[in-house]
Every structure is written in structure tokens, then in C-alpha cells.
Design a protein around this motif. Sequence first.
Motif, mmCIF file in Angstrom:
data_model
loop_
_atom_site.group_PDB
_atom_site.id
_atom_site.type_symbol
_atom_site.label_atom_id
_atom_site.label_comp_id
_atom_site.label_asym_id
_atom_site.label_seq_id
_atom_site.Cartn_x
_atom_site.Cartn_y
_atom_site.Cartn_z
ATOM 1 N N ALA A 76 -34.667 59.048 25.370
ATOM 2 C CA ALA A 76 -34.208 59.522 24.060
ATOM 3 C C ALA A 76 -32.846 60.203 24.180
ATOM 4 C CB ALA A 76 -35.240 60.481 23.459
ATOM 5 N N ALA A 77 -32.662 61.019 25.199
ATOM 6 C CA ALA A 77 -31.382 61.709 25.396
ATOM 7 C C ALA A 77 -30.270 60.714 25.727
ATOM 8 C CB ALA A 77 -31.508 62.751 26.503
ATOM 9 N N LEU A 78 -30.584 59.695 26.521
ATOM 10 C CA LEU A 78 -29.598 58.669 26.878
ATOM 11 C C LEU A 78 -29.115 57.947 25.618
ATOM 12 C CD1 LEU A 78 -29.720 56.252 29.822
ATOM 13 C CD2 LEU A 78 -29.659 55.283 27.543
ATOM 14 N N ILE A 79 -30.044 57.576 24.746
ATOM 15 C CA ILE A 79 -29.687 56.894 23.500
ATOM 16 C C ILE A 79 -28.819 57.805 22.634
ATOM 17 C CG2 ILE A 79 -30.594 55.913 21.354
ATOM 18 C CD1 ILE A 79 -33.120 55.116 23.019
ATOM 19 N N LEU A 80 -29.212 59.070 22.507
ATOM 20 C CA LEU A 80 -28.441 60.008 21.693
ATOM 21 C C LEU A 80 -27.012 60.145 22.224
ATOM 22 C CD1 LEU A 80 -28.461 62.028 19.317
ATOM 23 C CD2 LEU A 80 -29.093 63.781 20.984
ATOM 24 N N HIS A 81 -26.857 60.266 23.537
ATOM 25 C CA HIS A 81 -25.509 60.383 24.116
ATOM 26 C C HIS A 81 -24.691 59.118 23.877
ATOM 27 C CE1 HIS A 81 -26.408 64.233 25.753
ATOM 28 N NE2 HIS A 81 -27.299 63.786 26.603
ATOM 29 N N ASP A 82 -25.319 57.956 24.014
ATOM 30 C CA ASP A 82 -24.602 56.701 23.749
ATOM 31 C C ASP A 82 -24.119 56.657 22.305
ATOM 32 O OD1 ASP A 82 -25.028 55.861 26.347
ATOM 33 O OD2 ASP A 82 -26.538 54.348 25.827
ATOM 34 N N SER A 102 -55.614 54.036 27.997
ATOM 35 C CA SER A 102 -56.299 54.274 29.261
ATOM 36 C C SER A 102 -57.549 53.407 29.288
ATOM 37 C CB SER A 102 -56.668 55.754 29.395
ATOM 38 O OG SER A 102 -57.499 55.939 30.513
ATOM 39 N N GLN A 103 -57.560 52.398 30.153
ATOM 40 C CA GLN A 103 -58.718 51.513 30.233
ATOM 41 C C GLN A 103 -59.938 52.257 30.772
ATOM 42 O OE1 GLN A 103 -57.420 48.118 32.467
ATOM 43 N NE2 GLN A 103 -56.347 47.234 30.725
ATOM 44 N N ALA A 104 -59.710 53.203 31.668
ATOM 45 C CA ALA A 104 -60.825 53.967 32.227
ATOM 46 C C ALA A 104 -61.506 54.803 31.147
ATOM 47 C CB ALA A 104 -60.342 54.866 33.356
ATOM 48 N N GLU A 105 -60.695 55.370 30.277
ATOM 49 C CA GLU A 105 -61.244 56.210 29.214
ATOM 50 C C GLU A 105 -61.517 55.422 27.942
ATOM 51 O OE1 GLU A 105 -58.524 59.408 28.564
ATOM 52 O OE2 GLU A 105 -58.413 59.904 30.679
ATOM 53 N N GLY A 106 -60.919 54.244 27.823
ATOM 54 C CA GLY A 106 -61.082 53.445 26.618
ATOM 55 C C GLY A 106 -60.439 54.074 25.399
ATOM 56 N N SER A 107 -59.396 54.864 25.612
ATOM 57 C CA SER A 107 -58.763 55.548 24.490
ATOM 58 C C SER A 107 -57.265 55.279 24.469
ATOM 59 C CB SER A 107 -59.006 57.060 24.600
ATOM 60 O OG SER A 107 -58.396 57.563 25.765
ATOM 61 N N GLU A 108 -56.678 55.550 23.322
ATOM 62 C CA GLU A 108 -55.240 55.397 23.166
ATOM 63 C C GLU A 108 -54.643 56.743 22.792
ATOM 64 O OE1 GLU A 108 -52.487 53.281 19.960
ATOM 65 O OE2 GLU A 108 -53.517 51.844 21.249
ATOM 66 N N ARG A 109 -53.532 57.075 23.437
ATOM 67 C CA ARG A 109 -52.792 58.295 23.124
ATOM 68 C C ARG A 109 -51.378 57.903 22.740
ATOM 69 N NH1 ARG A 109 -53.965 60.143 28.912
ATOM 70 N NH2 ARG A 109 -52.169 58.859 28.912
ATOM 71 N N GLN A 110 -50.742 58.763 22.020
ATOM 72 C CA GLN A 110 -49.367 58.517 21.588
ATOM 73 C C GLN A 110 -48.453 59.518 22.272
ATOM 74 O OE1 GLN A 110 -48.733 56.031 19.416
ATOM 75 N NE2 GLN A 110 -46.554 56.350 19.261
ATOM 76 N N HIS A 111 -47.349 59.031 22.813
ATOM 77 C CA HIS A 111 -46.300 59.889 23.392
ATOM 78 C C HIS A 111 -45.083 59.701 22.501
ATOM 79 C CE1 HIS A 111 -44.044 61.259 27.263
ATOM 80 N NE2 HIS A 111 -43.415 61.686 26.176
ATOM 81 N N THR A 112 -44.634 60.772 21.858
ATOM 82 C CA THR A 112 -43.505 60.701 20.937
ATOM 83 C C THR A 112 -42.455 61.724 21.345
ATOM 84 O OG1 THR A 112 -44.919 60.011 19.110
ATOM 85 C CG2 THR A 112 -42.783 60.943 18.521
ATOM 86 N N VAL A 113 -41.208 61.276 21.342
ATOM 87 C CA VAL A 113 -40.074 62.158 21.609
ATOM 88 C C VAL A 113 -39.115 62.028 20.432
ATOM 89 C CG1 VAL A 113 -38.147 62.677 23.154
ATOM 90 C CG2 VAL A 113 -40.288 61.747 24.098
ATOM 91 N N VAL A 114 -38.696 63.148 19.876
ATOM 92 C CA VAL A 114 -37.717 63.165 18.790
ATOM 93 C C VAL A 114 -36.589 64.099 19.213
ATOM 94 C CG1 VAL A 114 -37.277 63.691 16.363
ATOM 95 C CG2 VAL A 114 -39.497 62.765 17.054
ATOM 96 N N ILE A 115 -35.364 63.593 19.156
ATOM 97 C CA ILE A 115 -34.192 64.379 19.521
ATOM 98 C C ILE A 115 -33.125 64.140 18.466
ATOM 99 C CG2 ILE A 115 -33.280 62.545 21.005
ATOM 100 C CD1 ILE A 115 -32.256 64.731 22.909
ATOM 101 N N GLU A 116 -32.384 65.177 18.127
ATOM 102 C CA GLU A 116 -31.355 64.993 17.109
ATOM 103 C C GLU A 116 -30.137 65.858 17.400
ATOM 104 O OE1 GLU A 116 -32.385 67.561 13.236
ATOM 105 O OE2 GLU A 116 -33.890 66.043 13.670
ATOM 106 N N ASP A 117 -29.055 65.493 16.725
ATOM 107 C CA ASP A 117 -27.791 66.199 16.870
ATOM 108 C C ASP A 117 -27.022 66.047 15.566
ATOM 109 O OD1 ASP A 117 -25.810 67.685 18.131
ATOM 110 O OD2 ASP A 117 -24.940 65.965 19.172
ATOM 111 N N ARG A 118 -26.084 66.926 15.332
ATOM 112 C CA ARG A 118 -25.248 66.848 14.136
ATOM 113 C C ARG A 118 -23.856 67.361 14.463
ATOM 114 N NH1 ARG A 118 -28.145 70.007 9.745
ATOM 115 N NH2 ARG A 118 -29.944 69.426 10.941
ATOM 116 N N GLN A 119 -22.908 66.956 13.637
ATOM 117 C CA GLN A 119 -21.546 67.462 13.785
ATOM 118 C C GLN A 119 -21.524 68.938 13.397
ATOM 119 O OE1 GLN A 119 -18.611 65.233 11.574
ATOM 120 N NE2 GLN A 119 -19.111 63.319 12.586
ATOM 121 N N PRO A 120 -20.672 69.705 14.061
ATOM 122 C CA PRO A 120 -20.548 71.119 13.674
ATOM 123 C C PRO A 120 -20.158 71.237 12.202
ATOM 124 C CG PRO A 120 -19.348 70.676 15.714
ATOM 125 C CD PRO A 120 -19.798 69.342 15.169
ATOM 126 N N HIS A 121 -20.756 72.178 11.531
ATOM 127 C CA HIS A 121 -20.467 72.507 10.137
ATOM 128 C C HIS A 121 -20.975 71.467 9.133
ATOM 129 C CE1 HIS A 121 -18.089 75.639 11.909
ATOM 130 N NE2 HIS A 121 -17.323 74.757 12.501
#
Length: 131
Positions: A76-82, A102-121
Motif C-alpha cells: 500500500a505504501a509503495l503504491i501511494l509513493h508511486d 485457512s483450510q485447516a480452520e475452514g474459515s476466511e479472514r480479511q486483511h485490509t490496509v488503507v493509507i492516504e495522503d493529501r497536499q498541504p493546505h
Amino acid sequence: MSTDHRRQLLSTTANPESKLDFIVTLKGRIGTTQNARQATIQLRYVPDRFVIEDSAFRQYLDALTDADWTSFEELAALILHDLNNEIVARWTQVRVDVAKTSQAEGSERQHTVVIEDRQPHWDNPEILARI
């Protein structure tokens, strides 16, 4: 692929309404080397002088598969810098979503990353409240 070459894939056109604030949303998927999963990349930005061409965003996402990153937070940080280097948007948000099964657990989890930036002012709470 070098950083410069990857960034050059983000070809742009002139913002057709540079005096107005509006939100552009681009979304796509990339393959990951981490357990052969796919990550969904969502980009939202308020353009300043440039907007990203849709076909360029697809090519850029393809190049990210081979980029050197070790975590989804780093991706996410790499994309933001680009993006900050190429389009200099008024406001930019990058979201990376990965479903982990996870096949062992038979469950699904979500991994989400949100990053943002803005111009000063720059601030437009009304437009950002819409998302």
C-alpha cells in the motif's frame, strides 16, 4: 522491474476540470506471491493537474506483481509513493484487500490496509464525507 519503469506505466491525461474537486476511483486485482492469493487494489483520488488513464492503471497493477514488497502494508505504501510521484493528487487513498482462507480452520479472514495522503493546505470535508 525498476521503480522508474513501474511509475512510467502510470500515464496520465490533463484534468478536464482542474478547478473542481471530484473523486476518481480505480479498482483492480493483482496476484501475490504470498500463498498465491489475489489482492484487490482500490485507488481513490481527487486529481489536481492529471488523471490516470484507465488502461495505464491496469498495466501498473500487472507490474506490481513483480515489485519488491514483503507485506500488504508495504505494498500500500509503495503504491501511494508511486502515485504521489506521478500524479500529485490533491488527496489520495489506497486500499489493499486480501481474503485469507485457512483450510485447516475452514474459515476466511480479511486483511485490509488503507493509507492516504493529501497536499498541504488542501481540505474538502464535504467531498470526503461522501466516501
